[in-house]
Design an enzyme around this catalytic site. Structure first.
Site, short mmCIF file in Angstrom:
data_model
loop_
_atom_site.label_atom_id
_atom_site.label_comp_id
_atom_site.label_asym_id
_atom_site.label_seq_id
_atom_site.Cartn_x
_atom_site.Cartn_y
_atom_site.Cartn_z
N THR A 93 -1.25 7.40 -0.83
CA THR A 93 -2.52 7.26 -1.57
C THR A 93 -3.34 6.09 -1.06
O THR A 93 -4.53 6.00 -1.36
CB THR A 93 -2.22 7.02 -3.05
OG1 THR A 93 -1.52 5.76 -3.16
CG2 THR A 93 -1.38 8.13 -3.65
N ASP A 127 -1.31 -3.99 12.69
CA ASP A 127 -0.74 -4.43 11.42
C ASP A 127 -0.53 -5.95 11.47
O ASP A 127 0.34 -6.44 12.21
CB ASP A 127 0.59 -3.71 11.16
CG ASP A 127 1.11 -4.02 9.75
OD1 ASP A 127 1.35 -5.20 9.46
OD2 ASP A 127 1.25 -3.09 8.95
N ARG A 166 0.85 -1.19 0.00
CA ARG A 166 0.00 0.00 0.00
C ARG A 166 0.87 1.22 0.00
O ARG A 166 1.70 1.40 0.90
CB ARG A 166 -0.87 0.04 1.26
CG ARG A 166 -2.12 -0.74 1.14
CD ARG A 166 -3.18 -0.28 2.09
NE ARG A 166 -2.82 -0.32 3.49
CZ ARG A 166 -3.65 -0.02 4.46
NH1 ARG A 166 -4.87 0.36 4.18
NH2 ARG A 166 -3.27 -0.08 5.72
N ASP A 209 3.07 -7.20 10.61
CA ASP A 209 4.03 -6.93 11.70
C ASP A 209 3.79 -7.86 12.88
O ASP A 209 4.74 -8.35 13.49
CB ASP A 209 3.92 -5.48 12.17
CG ASP A 209 4.63 -4.52 11.22
OD1 ASP A 209 5.45 -4.98 10.41
OD2 ASP A 209 4.34 -3.31 11.30
N1 URA Z 1 -3.63 -4.00 7.16
C1 URA Z 1 -3.38 -4.38 8.43
O1 URA Z 1 -2.47 -5.18 8.68
N2 URA Z 1 -4.15 -3.88 9.42
C2 URA Z 1 -5.17 -3.04 9.19
O2 URA Z 1 -5.85 -2.63 10.14
C3 URA Z 1 -5.41 -2.64 7.86
C4 URA Z 1 -4.64 -3.13 6.86
#
Ligand code: URA
Length: 211
Positions: A110, A202, A106, A205
């Site tokens: 944007t 995330d 991502r 992560d």
């Molecule tokens: N990707 C993620 O890992 N967590 C989110 O909350 C949104 C996208």
């Protein structure tokens, strides 16, 4: 069996495990194990409508007619990198499935997906494709992945995620109404950074311990 286009799986085992995944105190190895376990159950639900045919077999006692899966062979496609966390659990249940990967990140400004890797089986057009990514947030990556898979000839596609935001679900369903979506939870909203709220942070992560 009729295919439901949206499947919210409220099974107590899944919801219990998901609560632990959401908890910020859950460490990397438990997070990974829980995702694997939930993925086994999500793919079980997502494949409920697979067609079967009768096969004649011989048990130690007698001959009988018994169901086996028929129709298209399967291909799991992971949206890198977090999608990989769902693969092992799904392959526990579907050991013969082929596996493809699509690398999208991502753009932080944007929030649009940028493709950096794609490798799928040559015969993807003949397979039932199950696309996996734990977090359906804006829907941009999911839509881009599905666009690319359709360009490669895939026509029978399911999407399986752990958490969905209403915004991402609506976008995905508008862009690809033929693709059924299976998820363990539909959360409240996205925040300004494209994170699902309440979410779990995330996913990449947390499963790879990169934060
Ligand atoms: N990707 C993620 O890992 N967590 C989110 O909350 C949104 C996208």
């Amino acid at each position: 069996m009729m295919t439901k286009m949206f499947n919210l799986i409220s099974h107590p085992l899944i919801q219990h495990k998901l609560t632990f995944m959401r908890n910020e105190e859950t460490n990397t190895d438990n997070f990974r194990r829980l995702l694997r376990e939930i993925s086994q159950m999500l793919v079980y639900e997502a494949t409920r409508d697979l067609p079967t045919e009768m096969a004649t077999i011989k048990t130690p006692l007698t001959v009988m007619s018994s169901p086996i899966i028929s129709g298209k062979k399967l291909c799991l496609v992971s949206i890198l990198r977090a999608g990989n966390g769902m693969l092992d659990g799904m392959l526990d249940v579907l050991p013969a499935a082929r596996v493809g990967h699509i690398g999208l990140y991502r753009d932080p400004q944007t929030l649009e997906p940028v493709e950096y890797y794609m490798k799928v089986p040559d015969d993807i057009s003949e397979r039932l494709v199950i696309v996996v990514d734990p977090m359906l947030a804006t829907g941009n990556s999911a839509i881009a992945a599905l666009n690319r898979l359709k360009e490669c000839g895939a026509s029978a596609i399911k999407y399986v995620c752990l958490l969905a935001a209403p915004e991402g679900l609506a976008a995905l369903q508008a862009a690809h109404p033929d693709v059924s979506v299976t998820t363990a939870a539909l959360d409240e909203r996205l925040n300004d950074h494209g994170y699902i709220v309440p979410g779990l942070g995330d996913a990449g992560d947390r499963m790879f311990g990169t934060k």
